[in-house]
Motif scaffolding. Structure first.
Motif, short mmCIF file in Angstrom:
data_model
loop_
_atom_site.label_atom_id
_atom_site.label_comp_id
_atom_site.label_asym_id
_atom_site.label_seq_id
_atom_site.Cartn_x
_atom_site.Cartn_y
_atom_site.Cartn_z
N CYS A 173 0.89 -1.18 0.00
CA CYS A 173 0.00 0.00 0.00
C CYS A 173 0.91 1.21 0.00
O CYS A 173 1.23 1.75 1.06
CB CYS A 173 -0.89 0.01 1.24
N PRO A 176 1.24 7.82 -0.81
CA PRO A 176 1.91 8.60 -1.86
C PRO A 176 3.38 8.26 -2.06
O PRO A 176 3.98 8.74 -3.01
CB PRO A 176 1.75 10.04 -1.38
N SER A 178 6.24 7.95 0.45
CA SER A 178 7.42 8.38 1.21
C SER A 178 8.24 7.17 1.67
O SER A 178 9.47 7.22 1.69
CB SER A 178 7.01 9.25 2.40
N LYS A 179 7.55 6.08 2.01
CA LYS A 179 8.30 4.89 2.43
C LYS A 179 8.87 4.17 1.22
O LYS A 179 9.95 3.58 1.29
CB LYS A 179 7.41 3.97 3.27
N ASN A 206 2.89 -0.82 -4.89
CA ASN A 206 1.50 -1.02 -5.33
C ASN A 206 0.55 -0.13 -4.53
O ASN A 206 0.76 0.12 -3.35
CB ASN A 206 1.13 -2.50 -5.09
N SER A 208 -3.97 0.53 -4.53
CA SER A 208 -5.22 0.22 -5.22
C SER A 208 -5.89 1.48 -5.78
O SER A 208 -6.79 1.39 -6.59
CB SER A 208 -6.19 -0.49 -4.27
N ASP A 234 -5.59 -4.24 -5.86
CA ASP A 234 -6.01 -4.47 -4.49
C ASP A 234 -4.99 -5.42 -3.85
O ASP A 234 -4.85 -6.58 -4.28
CB ASP A 234 -7.42 -5.10 -4.50
N ASP A 274 1.99 -1.21 4.89
CA ASP A 274 1.63 0.04 5.57
C ASP A 274 0.17 0.29 5.20
O ASP A 274 -0.14 1.08 4.33
CB ASP A 274 2.55 1.16 5.06
N VAL A 275 -0.70 -0.39 5.91
CA VAL A 275 -2.08 -0.57 5.45
C VAL A 275 -2.95 0.67 5.67
O VAL A 275 -2.63 1.53 6.51
CB VAL A 275 -2.73 -1.77 6.19
N LEU A 304 -9.97 -5.80 6.14
CA LEU A 304 -9.11 -5.52 4.98
C LEU A 304 -7.64 -5.56 5.39
O LEU A 304 -6.79 -6.13 4.69
CB LEU A 304 -9.46 -4.14 4.39
#
Ligand SMILES: C[S@@+](CC[C@H](N)C(=O)[O-])C[C@H]1O[C@@H](n2cnc3c(N)ncnc32)[C@H](O)[C@@H]1O
Length: 786
Positions: A173, A176, A178-179, A206, A208, A234, A274-275, A304
């Motif tokens: 996830c 934007p 940064s990680k 990735n 979604s 996803d 990093d959900v 989720l």
């Protein structure tokens, strides 16, 4: 994300008509209350009673500004030294409106002191001349990607992943990004100041959300990498990525026929989850959450989050590591997810990394908590069973609460080691709230050879690897891939069935007796084909190493024999003119070649290295293959560029190139002038030697692309990059663009000077594949001089 406009109209929460709530981001301190939040977290015992007020007060304080010096290690250290040795001393002792300002301070736990924190109000940044200068420096370095403005706690997850350049890494996830940038930097740890390494590893970033993947692409473009792929899927149903056996690392002793299988599923060494979360750890940055916070957000996201973590666990190599993180302090989104995932998939453990970052203050993970079954906080049920028993039949059918919302038994919590999770609270080190868990897939413990069933099977020619995996009921006969049963000897698992999707709404069982594989079935309209049918990105085509475009680049840039010409791709629909050439590394090439790009919704991969020079200049020369090396791709191709394509220059030449759009060759001193005059028109690379010019110092060699025309030379950098470079080296913006902007401003025109930008101004998103805004009025370079 928290729902809007549903807060009760109590005194402390404020009513909807209360002007303090009319903008979610501007809230007076006295309005920073939420009864439900306080009641819920008190019930969770997240902190000792005596810390509670301190915690709440810290949640109401504005977050200090924090940033990280980005880039590969060598380049980052050089820039960090500039901050430490130039800016910090300059800012020490600065007084504004009678108050002494504090210069930035290094964050104690960030390795090599590369992360900084400072507490200066925006007003001061804009009005104090000393701060203004530092601010401009930060703005431009941020725009070109040398500095990343990032919350301190958000820098943590990649540090716990310990990515190395050969790792295959997945950021589930990522937007934007940064990680993602930190992960890329770790893959590129061996880059030098001027050239990029070609890591053998891979990073798939990735997200979604289609729009947010563009933010991701923009962010990643700041550290161009041939090892990067961006996908738009996803994460909870991320498909198996196929790779050929040539890209598979087989353990010693793997049977030849196993290794000879054509395709394997790519497994990862490192995965970041990093959900999406309720985000209540970001209250200090997003005070609007005070109004809208509801425990049902966390309850709703739990499922989720769990499915994303479970999917990651299935894509991990043995010995590999997952970091699960959220910017929430809610145990239902954190420990509950981790515990349920570990109970549902055996073979994983929580890793104790409590000493990994000396100086980091944290609290251990919780082993007990009480989920609320209503929005207004009802935490009376100690177990799921108790809760279910309290419901009548119709309520049971409608309940969205899952067993996994509740904590495991104390014995299970202990054996899982939930206290190894890390909780970060705002009052501990003046940060946001955060949660991190580090999971590892255990290496198989091999029993003594003679006693194993496997050896007996192998003796009979029945190695487990030869047993066909049982078919899933969704699998069609003709789609059956060549599957291999997971084998301890293989690093890569066999491929999973392709056209599958998990039942999204199905509660996830925490019963450890169930098979590890989640129930997989088709969902109406939710097949890979369905998802890819709407995928409108351009295809990826590798060009042959002997293609005219490649051979022209090899010729023009004097590229060495080891230049990976076979790793160049274009993204143009068939028949269209080629505008940009991208370069990828071997593993990315394999993935692109062995997977349908629409099925994996591949948004971009690799890095652009050459771009077509489309100006009149190129046309007049009548050469259709006038490709120039792009600034962003230069570090990647530099190790292959030969002497014919390189010019050497001094610091004074750099100043001339920065000051003018198209300086005449006659304006340069010797020997650069003759050297450049003698060259044919086209794209070159200039190596600027370190030197001193007045007060300015060029401490290290700098390598930049130029375009040489009949009588002039242009520095091929976009104007933001030029300004950043100028501020870094000359301490001021001496570029032609800055002068023009200042002149316009003086004339009363509306265009703002770059120096007036603010650190957190939204960075423009470059979505156009061919966008390359040069620092020239026309962007077609030297063609205009005539
Ligand atoms: C906490 S943010 C990630 C922040 C990011 N890691 C960073 O450091 O910049 C969560 C991200 O998850 C994405 N997301 C939400 N549901 C998702 C899903 N099912 N699969 C993949 N990404 C998802 C959101 O679009 C959002 O960008």
């Amino acid at each position: 994300m928290p729902r809007k406009g549903k807060g009760p109209k109590g005194k402390r929460n404020g009513g909807r008509d209360d002007p303090a709530w009319s903008r979610t981001d501007v809230i007076e301190r006295e309005h920073m209350h939420n009864d439900r939040l306080e009641k819920y977290y008190k019930a969770q015992n997240i902190l000792p009673e005596q810390e509670w007020d301190q915690f709440l007060e810290a949640m109401r304080d504005p977050l200090p500004t924090t940033f990280r010096v980005a880039g590969s290690r060598q380049a980052a250290r050089v820039l960090n030294d500039i901050i430490k040795d130039v800016h910090v001393p300059h800012l020490a002792g600065v007084v504004f409106e009678g108050e002494a300002l504090s210069p930035p301070q290094q964050i104690p736990w960030y390795p090599d002191g590369l992360a900084w924190q400072f507490n200066v109000a925006k007003k001061v940044l804009r009005k104090s001349p000393e701060m203004k200068k530092f601010h401009s420096f930060l703005v431009f370095e941020t725009e070109v990607g040398n500095i990343s403005r990032q919350e301190a706690v958000s820098m943590l997850p990649p540090l716990f992943l310990e990515v190395e350049p050969h790792h295959r890494v997945m950021d589930m996830c990522a937007a934007p990004g940064s990680k993602t940038a930190q992960l890329l930097e770790a893959l590129h740890a061996h880059d030098t100041l001027t050239s990029s390494s070609l890591p053998s590893g891979l990073l798939i970033a990735n997200d979604s959300d289609y729009k947010r993947t563009h933010l991701l692409i923009h962010q990643a473009a700041r550290l161009p990498s041939p090892a990067l792929m961006v996908t738009n899927l996803d994460a909870s149903i991320f498909p198996a990525i196929k790779i050929p056996s040539g890209q598979t690392a087989f353990a010693a002793g793997t049977k030849a026929r196993v290794a000879a299988k054509k395709q394997y599923q790519l497994l990862f060494d490192r995965i970041l989850c990093d959900v999406p979360c309720s985000g209540d750890g970001t209250l200090r940055k997003n005070p609007g959450i005070w109004k809208h916070w509801s425990p049902m957000d966390g309850n709703g996201l739990h499922s989720l989050q769990l499915r994303i973590l479970q999917r990651a666990m299935r894509m991990l190599k043995k010995g590999g590591r997952i970091v699960y993180s959220t910017c929430s302090i809610n145990p239902v989104e954190n420990e509950a997810v981790v515990a349920a995932a570990l109970k549902s998939i055996p073979g994983f453990e929580l890793v104790d990394m409590s000493n990994h970052l000396p100086g980091l203050i944290y609290r251990p993970g919780l082993t007990a908590w009480r989920p609320t079954v209503t929005r207004e906080i009802n935490t009376e049920f100690a177990t799921y069973e108790e809760y279910v028993q309290s419901l009548d039949e119709s309520e049971r059918a409608g309940s969205k609460m899952l067993e996994s919302h509740w904590p495991p038994s104390p014995g299970e919590a202990e054996s899982i080691g939930l206290t190894r999770c890390l909780r970060i609270y705002p009052h501990l080190q003046d940060t946001g709230g955060f949660f991190v868990a580090i999971l590892q897939k255990k290496q198989p413990v091999r029993p003594p050879a003679a006693s194993t069933k496997r050896t007996a099977d192998a003796a009979e020619g029945l190695d487990r690897a030869d047993v066909k995996k049982p078919k899933l009921d969704t699998q069609e006969d003709d789609k059956e891939p060549e599957v291999e049963q997971p084998d301890d000897a293989d690093e890569e698992l066999p491929e999973e069935p392709e056209e599958t999707s998990m039942e999204v709404d199905q509660p996830v069982s925490t019963n450890t007796a169930l098979p590890a594989e989640p129930k997989i079935r088709f969902k109406k309209g939710k097949t890979a084909e369905g998802a890819s049918a709407h995928f409108k990105e351009n295809p990826y085509t590798f060009i042959e190493p002997d293609d005219l475009i490649v051979t022209a680049c090899v010729e023009n840039f004097d590229l060495s024999a080891n230049f990976p010409g076979g790793n160049m791709l274009v993204r143009n629909p068939a028949g269209d003119t080629v505008r940009s050439l991208y370069m990828v590394n071997d593993i990315v090439k394999s993935i692109v070649q062995h997977n349908d790009f629409a099925r994996i919704r591949l948004m971009t991969c690799g890095t652009k290295v050459f771009g077509k020079q489309e100006g009149a200049e190129a046309k007049r020369d009548g050469v259709d293959s006038h490709f120039r090396v792009l600034a962003e791709g230069l570090p990647v191709v530099l190790p292959f560029v030969g002497p014919r394509a390189v010019a050497h220059a001094d610091f004074a030449a750099l100043r001339i190139l920065m000051e003018g759009y198209y300086p005449l060759t006659s304006g340069f001193a010797e020997p650069f002038r003759s050297m450049i005059d003698a060259k044919a028109n086209g794209s070159y690379v200039v190596r600027f030697q370190p030197g001193q010019l007045g007060d300015a110092t060029l401490a290290h060699e700098l390598v930049l692309p130029i375009w040489k025309s009949n009588v002039s030379v242009t520095l091929m950098l976009d104007k933001r990059a030029k300004s950043a470079l100028s501020l870094r080296i000359f301490g001021e913006d001496i570029t032609s663009a800055a002068r023009d902007a200042a002149a316009k401003k003086q004339k009363g025109e509306s265009e703002a000077t770059p120096g007036a930008a603010v650190v957190d101004a939204p960075v423009p998103v470059l979505e156009d594949d061919n966008a390359d805004v040069l620092d020239s009025p026309t962007a077609t370079g030297a063609a205009e001089e005539e």
